[in-house]
Design an enzyme around this catalytic site. Structure first.
Site, mmCIF file in Angstrom:
data_model
loop_
_atom_site.group_PDB
_atom_site.id
_atom_site.type_symbol
_atom_site.label_atom_id
_atom_site.label_comp_id
_atom_site.label_asym_id
_atom_site.label_seq_id
_atom_site.Cartn_x
_atom_site.Cartn_y
_atom_site.Cartn_z
ATOM 1 N NE ARG A 57 -12.097 3.207 -17.367
ATOM 2 C CZ ARG A 57 -12.443 3.509 -18.634
ATOM 3 N NH1 ARG A 57 -11.587 3.343 -19.622
ATOM 4 N NH2 ARG A 57 -13.642 3.978 -18.894
ATOM 5 C CE1 TYR A 109 -1.573 -12.577 0.370
ATOM 6 C CE2 TYR A 109 -2.334 -11.872 -1.789
ATOM 7 C CZ TYR A 109 -2.503 -11.932 -0.411
ATOM 8 O OH TYR A 109 -3.592 -11.349 0.170
ATOM 9 C CG ASP A 181 5.113 -10.948 -6.506
ATOM 10 O OD1 ASP A 181 5.725 -10.006 -5.958
ATOM 11 O OD2 ASP A 181 3.964 -11.307 -6.169
ATOM 12 C CE LYS A 206 1.678 -6.850 1.329
ATOM 13 N NZ LYS A 206 0.596 -6.612 0.381
HETATM 14 O O1 P1T Z 1 -2.465 -7.118 -1.494
HETATM 15 P P1 P1T Z 1 -2.113 -6.696 -2.893
HETATM 16 O O2 P1T Z 1 -1.532 -5.332 -2.999
HETATM 17 O O3 P1T Z 1 -3.215 -6.952 -3.871
HETATM 18 O O4 P1T Z 1 -0.875 -7.636 -3.348
HETATM 19 C C1 P1T Z 1 -0.971 -9.027 -3.454
HETATM 20 C C2 P1T Z 1 0.388 -9.641 -3.230
HETATM 21 C C3 P1T Z 1 1.141 -10.024 -4.319
HETATM 22 N N1 P1T Z 1 2.367 -10.570 -4.189
HETATM 23 C C4 P1T Z 1 2.919 -10.754 -2.971
HETATM 24 C C5 P1T Z 1 4.267 -11.375 -2.857
HETATM 25 C C6 P1T Z 1 2.215 -10.371 -1.820
HETATM 26 O O5 P1T Z 1 2.807 -10.564 -0.636
HETATM 27 C C7 P1T Z 1 0.913 -9.812 -1.945
HETATM 28 C C8 P1T Z 1 0.103 -9.423 -0.750
HETATM 29 N N2 P1T Z 1 0.543 -10.043 0.423
HETATM 30 C C9 P1T Z 1 -0.006 -9.891 1.679
HETATM 31 C C10 P1T Z 1 -1.090 -9.151 1.924
HETATM 32 C C11 P1T Z 1 0.685 -10.631 2.762
HETATM 33 O O6 P1T Z 1 0.491 -10.319 3.950
HETATM 34 O O7 P1T Z 1 1.458 -11.535 2.426
#
Ligand code: P1T
Length: 390
Positions: A57, A109, A181, A206
């Site tokens: 961890r 998001y 972000d 992403k």
């Molecule tokens: O899904 P995760 O890896 O936990 O990330 C969250 C997140 C944070 N910031 C942005 C700008 C994001 O687009 C996302 C996740 N977004 C999607 C799953 C979506 O389809 O928009």
């Protein structure tokens, strides 16, 4: 510990760093690729002595290679990786305490809004949600106890742009931190730390991973003290990624510059084509001169990605459009090499109250495209046949 190769690479080009930063041949075999250190613990030669690794961890060599790689791509000193984008944001929140105030862009998001509004706010941290495309709106929301301003730019899904240098100036004057972000832009297109931000966050799921086969997150910072506090929290709260997922991302970032150039080209071409379609009422894409913040976007971004949002006019039109595609796939998420189409109001942003969604233009007619790197003529033909049914 592995020697720190991050600083050796900072004066190299982006593509060279994408391939090499944070990594070196395996010291025991010379294997050119970083091994997947699939282990939970490390044997200690005697009590009180270890080889730099005690428990996974806290430390894992595959994860360290990824953290060095992602830090270098953001032009930052320290990277910390997490099991998801939301785990990264959650750990960032743990820098703060009851009584603190955070300003957040109103268009983020849906899961980020839900984390702030339904989880972190229960712990006595107060949030104000503002239109972060206006620096005046950010300034007006600042309070003596404001500790952080958190924005997406471009925003998901309305493609609003925050002026990062101008926001950094007002946020720093108030003694707060600015976190960006950078998920929608990717570090290939935008590097918030160089523009004045203190923390960069990504959903690694992403563009950074880009192959839709893992979920991950990262925070990148320059400041040693913030890094130390986040490193403590990463271990104390434990939202770390497994080594196999880290390895997948290390493999993926080797082509980030090639993929992003292709996403940028397809995105621009498709956005231009969409503006000529009578069934599309509005196209939101910062690379188009018609975007109200196009000049600002061009100043702080080098390309505009494959993310495009369109207004189809109604839920029924949106439904027919997303149901009609054949090469695009109807799915949540974005940033992969394959093209996706989604309906934010019922999918990614369903956790935001309808009133708040509508106020920022995120209507039931909004459709979001994540343009992949397939042949662009095939993508356009697919959208054309899907629109014909609308
Ligand atoms: O899904 P995760 O890896 O936990 O990330 C969250 C997140 C944070 N910031 C942005 C700008 C994001 O687009 C996302 C996740 N977004 C999607 C799953 C979506 O389809 O928009």
């Amino acid at each position: 510990m592995l020697p720190d190769h991050r600083n050796d690479t900072q004066n190299l080009g982006f593509g060279t760093r994408a391939i090499h930063a944070g990594q070196r041949p395996d010291p025991t075999t010379g294997a050119i690729m970083t091994p997947v250190y699939q282990t939970s613990t490390y044997v200690q030669p005697e009590l009180g002595r270890h080889l730099g690794y005690e428990y996974a961890r806290t430390h894992n060599p595959t994860r360290e290679a990824l953290e060095g790689n992602l830090a270098s791509l953001e032009g930052g000193k320290h990277g910390l990786s997490f099991a998801s984008g939301l785990a990264a944001t959650d750990t960032l929140m743990k820098l703060f305490s009851a009584g603190d105030h955070i300003v957040c862009g109103e268009n983020v998001y849906g899961g980020t809004y839900r984390l702030f509004n339904q989880v972190i706010s229960r712990m006595g941290i107060e949030f104000s949600f503002v239109d972060s495309s206006s620096v005046d709106a950010i300034r007006a929301a600042l309070r003596p106890n404001t500790k952080l301003v958190h924005v997406e730019t471009p925003t998901n899904p309305m493609m609003g742009i925050t002026d990062i240098p101008a926001a950094a100036e007002v946020v720093h004057a108030a003694g707060a931190l600015l976190s960006v972000d950078n998920t929608f832009a990717s570090p290939y297109n935008q590097q918030p730390l160089a523009l004045g931000a203190d923390v960069v966050m990504h959903s690694v799921t992403k563009y950074l991973n880009g192959h839709s086969d893992m979920v991950g997150g990262v925070l990148v910072v320059n400041d040693d003290e913030i890094h130390e506090r986040l490193r403590f929290l990463q271990n104390a709260a434990g939202g770390v990624p497994g080594p196999w997922d880290c390895w997948l991302v290390l493999r993926s970032t080797k082509t980030l510059h090639v993929r992003m150039a292709a996403h940028n080209a397809n995105g621009l071409r498709i956005a231009q084509w969409l503006t000529e379609q009578p069934k599309i009422e509005k196209v939101y894409y910062p690379g188009l001169p018609s975007h109200p913040q196009h000049e600002l976007a061009a100043r702080q971004m080098r390309g505009f990605t494959g993310m495009i949002t369109v207004e189809t006019g109604s839920l029924e039109a949106a439904r027919k459009f997303v149901n009609g595609v054949r090469i695009f796939s109807l799915a949540e998420s974005l940033g992969g090499v394959e093209s996706l189409i989604g309906h934010p109001a019922s999918q990614t942003h369903a956790s935001i109250p309808a009133e708040r969604r509508n106020a920022m233009g995120l209507t039931d007619g909004i459709v979001r495209l994540s343009c992949g790197i397939e042949d662009v003529d095939d993508l356009i033909a697919d959208l054309e046949q899907a629109l014909a049914a609308v």
